[in-house]
Design a protein around this motif. Structure first.
Motif, mmCIF file in Angstrom:
data_model
loop_
_atom_site.group_PDB
_atom_site.id
_atom_site.type_symbol
_atom_site.label_atom_id
_atom_site.label_comp_id
_atom_site.label_asym_id
_atom_site.label_seq_id
_atom_site.Cartn_x
_atom_site.Cartn_y
_atom_site.Cartn_z
ATOM 1 N N PHE A 68 22.300 52.904 24.051
ATOM 2 C CA PHE A 68 21.524 52.982 25.164
ATOM 3 C C PHE A 68 22.321 52.849 26.139
ATOM 4 O O PHE A 68 22.830 51.658 26.353
ATOM 5 C CB PHE A 68 20.159 52.466 25.111
ATOM 6 C CG PHE A 68 19.606 52.361 26.378
ATOM 7 C CD1 PHE A 68 18.745 53.643 26.674
ATOM 8 C CD2 PHE A 68 19.446 51.359 27.348
ATOM 9 C CE1 PHE A 68 18.222 53.799 27.750
ATOM 10 C CE2 PHE A 68 18.644 51.377 28.375
ATOM 11 C CZ PHE A 68 17.969 52.538 28.672
ATOM 12 N N VAL A 69 22.909 53.610 26.994
ATOM 13 C CA VAL A 69 23.777 53.427 28.275
ATOM 14 C C VAL A 69 23.062 53.283 29.512
ATOM 15 O O VAL A 69 22.060 54.036 29.707
ATOM 16 C CB VAL A 69 24.543 54.651 28.681
ATOM 17 C CG1 VAL A 69 25.522 54.408 29.715
ATOM 18 C CG2 VAL A 69 25.415 54.822 27.438
ATOM 19 N N PHE A 70 23.130 52.305 30.404
ATOM 20 C CA PHE A 70 22.185 52.086 31.519
ATOM 21 C C PHE A 70 23.457 51.591 32.524
ATOM 22 O O PHE A 70 24.215 51.343 32.453
ATOM 23 C CB PHE A 70 21.135 51.011 31.365
ATOM 24 C CG PHE A 70 21.667 49.696 30.983
ATOM 25 C CD1 PHE A 70 21.968 48.908 32.248
ATOM 26 C CD2 PHE A 70 22.082 49.246 29.599
ATOM 27 C CE1 PHE A 70 22.317 47.582 31.822
ATOM 28 C CE2 PHE A 70 22.350 47.913 29.491
ATOM 29 C CZ PHE A 70 22.637 46.945 30.627
ATOM 30 N N GLY A 71 23.082 51.978 33.675
ATOM 31 C CA GLY A 71 23.599 51.884 34.966
ATOM 32 C C GLY A 71 24.309 53.203 35.565
ATOM 33 O O GLY A 71 23.480 54.242 35.241
ATOM 34 N N ASN A 72 25.150 53.268 36.268
ATOM 35 C CA ASN A 72 25.251 54.321 36.821
ATOM 36 C C ASN A 72 26.340 55.626 36.376
ATOM 37 O O ASN A 72 27.486 55.472 36.084
ATOM 38 C CB ASN A 72 26.164 54.276 38.421
ATOM 39 C CG ASN A 72 26.580 55.466 39.085
ATOM 40 O OD1 ASN A 72 26.125 56.536 38.620
ATOM 41 N ND2 ASN A 72 27.388 55.418 40.154
ATOM 42 N N LYS A 73 25.496 56.113 35.241
ATOM 43 C CA LYS A 73 26.370 56.757 34.211
ATOM 44 C C LYS A 73 27.107 57.999 34.935
ATOM 45 O O LYS A 73 27.664 58.888 34.125
ATOM 46 C CB LYS A 73 25.817 57.273 33.049
ATOM 47 C CG LYS A 73 24.612 58.041 33.282
ATOM 48 C CD LYS A 73 23.711 58.292 32.061
ATOM 49 C CE LYS A 73 22.317 59.107 32.219
ATOM 50 N NZ LYS A 73 21.550 59.474 31.043
ATOM 51 N N ASN A 74 26.831 58.489 36.193
ATOM 52 C CA ASN A 74 27.233 59.581 36.875
ATOM 53 C C ASN A 74 28.578 59.121 37.683
ATOM 54 O O ASN A 74 29.199 59.970 38.371
ATOM 55 C CB ASN A 74 26.230 59.998 37.968
ATOM 56 C CG ASN A 74 25.169 60.725 37.226
ATOM 57 O OD1 ASN A 74 25.301 61.471 36.166
ATOM 58 N ND2 ASN A 74 23.902 60.458 37.471
ATOM 59 N N SER A 75 28.982 57.889 37.699
ATOM 60 C CA SER A 75 30.302 57.514 38.339
ATOM 61 C C SER A 75 31.242 58.213 37.831
ATOM 62 O O SER A 75 31.536 58.500 36.496
ATOM 63 C CB SER A 75 30.459 55.999 37.928
ATOM 64 O OG SER A 75 31.518 55.426 38.387
ATOM 65 N N PRO A 76 32.310 58.509 38.680
ATOM 66 C CA PRO A 76 33.479 59.402 38.434
ATOM 67 C C PRO A 76 34.406 58.240 37.261
ATOM 68 O O PRO A 76 35.120 58.790 36.875
ATOM 69 C CB PRO A 76 34.447 59.460 39.417
ATOM 70 C CG PRO A 76 33.632 58.538 40.524
ATOM 71 C CD PRO A 76 32.148 58.336 40.233
ATOM 72 N N LEU A 77 33.945 56.881 37.444
ATOM 73 C CA LEU A 77 34.757 55.913 36.489
ATOM 74 C C LEU A 77 34.345 55.937 35.049
ATOM 75 O O LEU A 77 34.973 55.453 34.247
ATOM 76 C CB LEU A 77 34.802 54.612 37.129
ATOM 77 C CG LEU A 77 35.537 54.427 38.421
ATOM 78 C CD1 LEU A 77 35.500 53.018 39.047
ATOM 79 C CD2 LEU A 77 37.099 54.752 38.178
ATOM 80 N N PHE A 78 33.046 56.560 35.007
ATOM 81 C CA PHE A 78 32.554 56.385 33.545
ATOM 82 C C PHE A 78 32.847 57.725 32.761
ATOM 83 O O PHE A 78 33.057 58.863 33.307
ATOM 84 C CB PHE A 78 31.029 56.792 33.924
ATOM 85 C CG PHE A 78 30.518 56.146 32.638
ATOM 86 C CD1 PHE A 78 30.071 54.746 32.192
ATOM 87 C CD2 PHE A 78 29.508 57.191 31.890
ATOM 88 C CE1 PHE A 78 29.349 54.416 31.012
ATOM 89 C CE2 PHE A 78 28.480 57.002 30.796
ATOM 90 C CZ PHE A 78 28.744 55.559 30.268
ATOM 91 N N SER A 79 33.597 57.500 31.630
ATOM 92 C CA SER A 79 34.140 58.606 30.819
ATOM 93 C C SER A 79 32.958 59.725 30.221
ATOM 94 O O SER A 79 31.945 59.016 29.993
ATOM 95 C CB SER A 79 34.898 58.046 29.706
ATOM 96 O OG SER A 79 35.808 57.375 30.178
ATOM 97 N N PRO A 80 33.461 60.863 30.403
ATOM 98 C CA PRO A 80 32.318 61.789 29.973
ATOM 99 C C PRO A 80 31.796 61.674 28.641
ATOM 100 O O PRO A 80 30.896 61.994 28.278
ATOM 101 C CB PRO A 80 33.146 63.144 30.313
ATOM 102 C CG PRO A 80 34.141 62.982 31.120
ATOM 103 C CD PRO A 80 34.555 61.439 31.014
#
Length: 80
Positions: A68-80
């Protein structure tokens, strides 16, 4: 060892913790991964940390863990 070389070494203890918890009947664990503070590190460290996070997810999934991922998963730093 440079910091960016060490992130991968943190995966084994996390997996050992998961295995131990499962043997004890513990059904949920929380792993904190890509935090805001980690995004402020030098680029080489951020890239190495991203790779370690992806590897951790792959290893956890192979063990049947749900994620379960929470936070800003749309951040460009977050791996696709």
């Amino acid at each position: 060892m440079e910091k960016q070389e060490g992130y991968g070494y943190g995966l084994a203890p996390g997996l050992s913790c998961l295995d131990f918890a499962a043997k004890q009947g513990i059904e949920e664990l929380t792993y904190y991964g890509f935090t805001v503070d980690n995004c402020k590190r030098p680029k080489a460290q951020v890239e190495a940390f991203k790779r370690a996070c992806v590897e951790a997810v792959e290893l956890l999934c192979k063990r049947g863990a749900e994620l379960f991922v929470f936070g800003n998963k749309n951040s460009p730093l977050f791996s696709p």
